[in-house]
Design a protein around this motif. Structure first.
Motif, PDB file in Angstrom:
ATOM      1  N   UNK A  65       0.813  -1.215   0.000  1.00 30.87           N
ATOM      2  CA  UNK A  65       0.000   0.000   0.000  1.00 30.87           C
ATOM      3  C   UNK A  65       0.847   1.266   0.000  1.00 30.87           C
ATOM      4  N   UNK A  66       2.131   1.148   0.371  1.00 27.07           N
ATOM      5  CA  UNK A  66       3.007   2.320   0.396  1.00 27.07           C
ATOM      6  C   UNK A  66       3.067   2.960  -0.983  1.00 27.07           C
ATOM      7  N   UNK A  67       3.170   2.126  -2.014  1.00 32.27           N
ATOM      8  CA  UNK A  67       3.150   2.614  -3.394  1.00 32.27           C
ATOM      9  C   UNK A  67       2.692   1.464  -4.281  1.00 32.27           C
ATOM     10  N   UNK A  68       1.383   1.314  -4.426  1.00 27.96           N
ATOM     11  CA  UNK A  68       0.831   0.162  -5.166  1.00 27.96           C
ATOM     12  C   UNK A  68       1.359   0.032  -6.592  1.00 27.96           C
ATOM     13  N   UNK A  69       1.793   1.142  -7.186  1.00 28.16           N
ATOM     14  CA  UNK A  69       2.281   1.085  -8.561  1.00 28.16           C
ATOM     15  C   UNK A  69       3.644   0.407  -8.677  1.00 28.16           C
ATOM     16  N   UNK A  70       4.367   0.303  -7.572  1.00 32.14           N
ATOM     17  CA  UNK A  70       5.679  -0.347  -7.590  1.00 32.14           C
ATOM     18  C   UNK A  70       5.498  -1.860  -7.624  1.00 32.14           C
ATOM     19  N   UNK A  71       6.004  -2.487  -8.660  1.00 32.92           N
ATOM     20  CA  UNK A  71       5.876  -3.937  -8.803  1.00 32.92           C
ATOM     21  C   UNK A  71       7.082  -4.628  -8.176  1.00 32.92           C
ATOM     22  N   UNK A  72       6.870  -5.242  -7.027  1.00 31.12           N
ATOM     23  CA  UNK A  72       7.945  -5.980  -6.359  1.00 31.12           C
ATOM     24  C   UNK A  72       7.550  -7.442  -6.192  1.00 31.12           C
ATOM     25  N   UNK A  73       6.715  -7.925  -7.107  1.00 27.22           N
ATOM     26  CA  UNK A  73       6.253  -9.311  -7.020  1.00 27.22           C
ATOM     27  C   UNK A  73       7.417 -10.293  -7.035  1.00 27.22           C
ATOM     28  N   UNK A  74       8.471  -9.934  -7.759  1.00 26.72           N
ATOM     29  CA  UNK A  74       9.633 -10.817  -7.835  1.00 26.72           C
ATOM     30  C   UNK A  74      10.248 -11.066  -6.459  1.00 26.72           C
ATOM     31  N   UNK A  75      10.168 -10.063  -5.575  1.00 29.87           N
ATOM     32  CA  UNK A  75      10.787 -10.179  -4.254  1.00 29.87           C
ATOM     33  C   UNK A  75      10.020 -11.128  -3.343  1.00 29.87           C
ATOM     34  N   UNK A  76       8.778 -11.417  -3.690  1.00 35.19           N
ATOM     35  CA  UNK A  76       7.952 -12.304  -2.861  1.00 35.19           C
ATOM     36  C   UNK A  76       7.973 -13.748  -3.355  1.00 35.19           C
TER      37      UNK A  76
END
Length: 203
Positions: free
Chosen positions: A147-158
């Motif tokens: 929610x901090x910045x929904x536009x940031x895609x960090x799916x790879x980190x999960x």
């Protein structure tokens, strides 16, 4: 500004700039080269604290924070293969982690100043670098903080992978955080050598 503080400010700025550049280059599977330069920021803070006191150390920290913000702003404007070199979440996480951890380092060092020469730098660096790691990696990569910045895609980190390649399954960012934290702990011990040498020369 006291002219004696300028070398510390320059050193901190150089470390922050170098770390922001070197974090783009991988070292093995879990680290970047920036993991080996950034912990030196705690060494600079501790030396300034021992030699000139907490107010001087805080000045150096604030200078490093300003330089870090500038580096992050520049990084968000440079496009790499997968998007901006610095995402909004990484910029926020980096700034919060740096300022919180470094000011905590100053506070702990000051509280332990009167003990054995190694106790203040070691304890302050171990605690503050641990806080730094937790804050940065969770803010920058944890899925629960998207929610901090929904536009940031960090799916790879999960991505679920064995921890550090051999442990229980955990999100990739947890392995990255543990590897980074381990380097900080090792360098905290090694940094006692230059800390002792430099402070004995300057005090």
């Amino acid at each position: 500004m006291n002219r004696a503080h300028i070398p510390g400010i320059i050193a901190m700025a150089a470390i922050v700039v170098a770390s922001n550049i070197l974090v783009q280059f991988l070292f093995g599977q879990w680290l970047t080269w920036g993991a080996f330069t950034y912990p030196l920021a705690f060494l600079v803070t501790d030396i300034m604290n021992r030699v000139y006191g907490a107010p001087a150390a805080r000045k150096v920290v604030l200078a490093g924070f300003v330089v870090g913000v500038i580096c992050s702003l520049i990084g968000t404007q440079i496009m790499g293969e997968f998007g901006p070199l610095v995402t909004v979440r990484i910029a926020i996480g980096s700034g919060i982690a740096f300022l919180t951890a470094q000011l905590l380092d100053v506070a702990i060092f000051s509280a332990l100043r009167g003990g054995a020469w190694w106790r203040a730098p070691l304890a302050s660096t171990l605690v503050s670098s641990s806080v730094d790691t937790i804050l940065f990696f969770s803010i920058a990569f944890a899925g629960s903080l998207a929610f901090i910045h929904p536009e940031t895609d960090v799916a790879w980190a999960s991505e679920a992978l064995p921890l550090l390649g051999f442990g229980p399954v955990a999100p990739l960012w947890v392995s990255l955080a543990i590897a980074d934290w381990s380097v900080k702990l090792l360098l905290a011990l090694l940094a006692l050598i230059p800390f002792r040498a430099i402070t004995r020369r300057l005090v």
